[in-house]
Design a protein around this motif. Structure first.
Motif, mmCIF file in Angstrom:
data_model
loop_
_atom_site.group_PDB
_atom_site.id
_atom_site.type_symbol
_atom_site.label_atom_id
_atom_site.label_comp_id
_atom_site.label_asym_id
_atom_site.label_seq_id
_atom_site.Cartn_x
_atom_site.Cartn_y
_atom_site.Cartn_z
ATOM 1 N N ARG A 93 0.866 -1.178 0.000
ATOM 2 C CA ARG A 93 0.000 0.000 0.000
ATOM 3 C C ARG A 93 0.900 1.224 0.000
ATOM 4 N NH1 ARG A 93 -4.553 -1.145 4.569
ATOM 5 N NH2 ARG A 93 -4.030 1.026 4.947
ATOM 6 N N LYS A 94 0.380 2.335 -0.484
ATOM 7 C CA LYS A 94 1.191 3.557 -0.534
ATOM 8 C C LYS A 94 1.446 4.144 0.849
ATOM 9 C CE LYS A 94 0.681 4.509 -5.309
ATOM 10 N NZ LYS A 94 0.368 5.424 -6.369
ATOM 11 N N CYS B 62 -5.987 -5.462 4.783
ATOM 12 C CA CYS B 62 -6.903 -5.312 3.650
ATOM 13 C C CYS B 62 -8.068 -4.366 3.967
ATOM 14 C CB CYS B 62 -7.450 -6.677 3.236
ATOM 15 S SG CYS B 62 -6.182 -7.788 2.606
ATOM 16 N N GLN B 63 -8.153 -3.923 5.199
ATOM 17 C CA GLN B 63 -9.254 -3.024 5.594
ATOM 18 C C GLN B 63 -8.769 -1.621 5.753
ATOM 19 O OE1 GLN B 63 -12.434 -4.094 5.707
ATOM 20 N NE2 GLN B 63 -11.642 -6.056 5.039
ATOM 21 N N MET C 156 -0.457 -5.478 1.982
ATOM 22 C CA MET C 156 -1.681 -6.282 1.980
ATOM 23 C C MET C 156 -1.321 -7.723 1.649
ATOM 24 S SD MET C 156 -4.252 -3.878 -0.215
ATOM 25 C CE MET C 156 -5.626 -4.999 -0.097
ATOM 26 N N HIS C 157 -1.965 -8.650 2.338
ATOM 27 C CA HIS C 157 -1.809 -10.075 2.044
ATOM 28 C C HIS C 157 -3.213 -10.626 1.848
ATOM 29 C CE1 HIS C 157 -0.759 -14.328 3.700
ATOM 30 N NE2 HIS C 157 -0.943 -14.347 2.391
ATOM 31 N N PHE D 251 -7.955 2.915 -0.315
ATOM 32 C CA PHE D 251 -6.577 3.408 -0.230
ATOM 33 C C PHE D 251 -5.827 3.022 -1.497
ATOM 34 C CE2 PHE D 251 -7.354 -0.325 2.453
ATOM 35 C CZ PHE D 251 -6.698 -1.297 1.729
ATOM 36 N N ASP D 252 -4.724 3.719 -1.747
ATOM 37 C CA ASP D 252 -3.922 3.465 -2.943
ATOM 38 C C ASP D 252 -2.938 2.325 -2.694
ATOM 39 O OD1 ASP D 252 -5.071 5.512 -4.442
ATOM 40 O OD2 ASP D 252 -3.668 7.004 -3.664
ATOM 41 N N THR D 253 -2.700 1.561 -3.758
ATOM 42 C CA THR D 253 -1.742 0.461 -3.689
ATOM 43 C C THR D 253 -0.775 0.573 -4.858
ATOM 44 O OG1 THR D 253 -3.135 -1.006 -5.008
ATOM 45 C CG2 THR D 253 -3.414 -1.089 -2.617
ATOM 46 N N LYS D 254 0.303 -0.150 -4.746
ATOM 47 C CA LYS D 254 1.254 -0.233 -5.851
ATOM 48 C C LYS D 254 0.775 -1.300 -6.821
ATOM 49 C CE LYS D 254 4.974 1.701 -3.170
ATOM 50 N NZ LYS D 254 6.319 1.570 -2.645
#
Length: 87
Positions: free
Chosen positions: A12-13, A86-87, A18-19, A47-50
């Motif tokens: 996550r940024k 993940c939340q 996250m798994h 939320f932002d992720t890579k």
């Protein structure tokens, strides 16, 4: 129904990782389709992720699906099991 379990770790940024597992029918062999499912799931998050690529997502094992997982797969083509962050 037998399912392929794709173990996935995405940064996550905000620095957390996250798994989660992406569950698909074991007959699905197109990994790009699995990545599309993972990206769709990530887009549902606030939320932002890579990025999600073969580096973050690998087939782990084959398992037997529960009725709930079968229902998700019939509706969406895949199911997700959230493990961490993940939340």
């Amino acid at each position: 129904m037998k399912i392929a379990v794709w173990e996935t770790y995405v940064s996550r940024k905000d620095g957390l990782v996250m798994h989660f597992d992406i569950l698909v029918p074991d007959t699905l062999t197109n990994e790009n389709k699995v990545f599309e499912y993972g990206k769709s799931y990530l887009n549902s998050k606030p939320f932002d992720t890579k990025s999600l690529t073969s580096k973050e997502c690998k087939i782990c094992h084959i398992d037997q699906a529960t009725p709930e997982i079968i229902k998700d797969i019939r509706i969406h083509g895949y199911s997700i099991i959230e493990m961490e962050n993940c939340q």
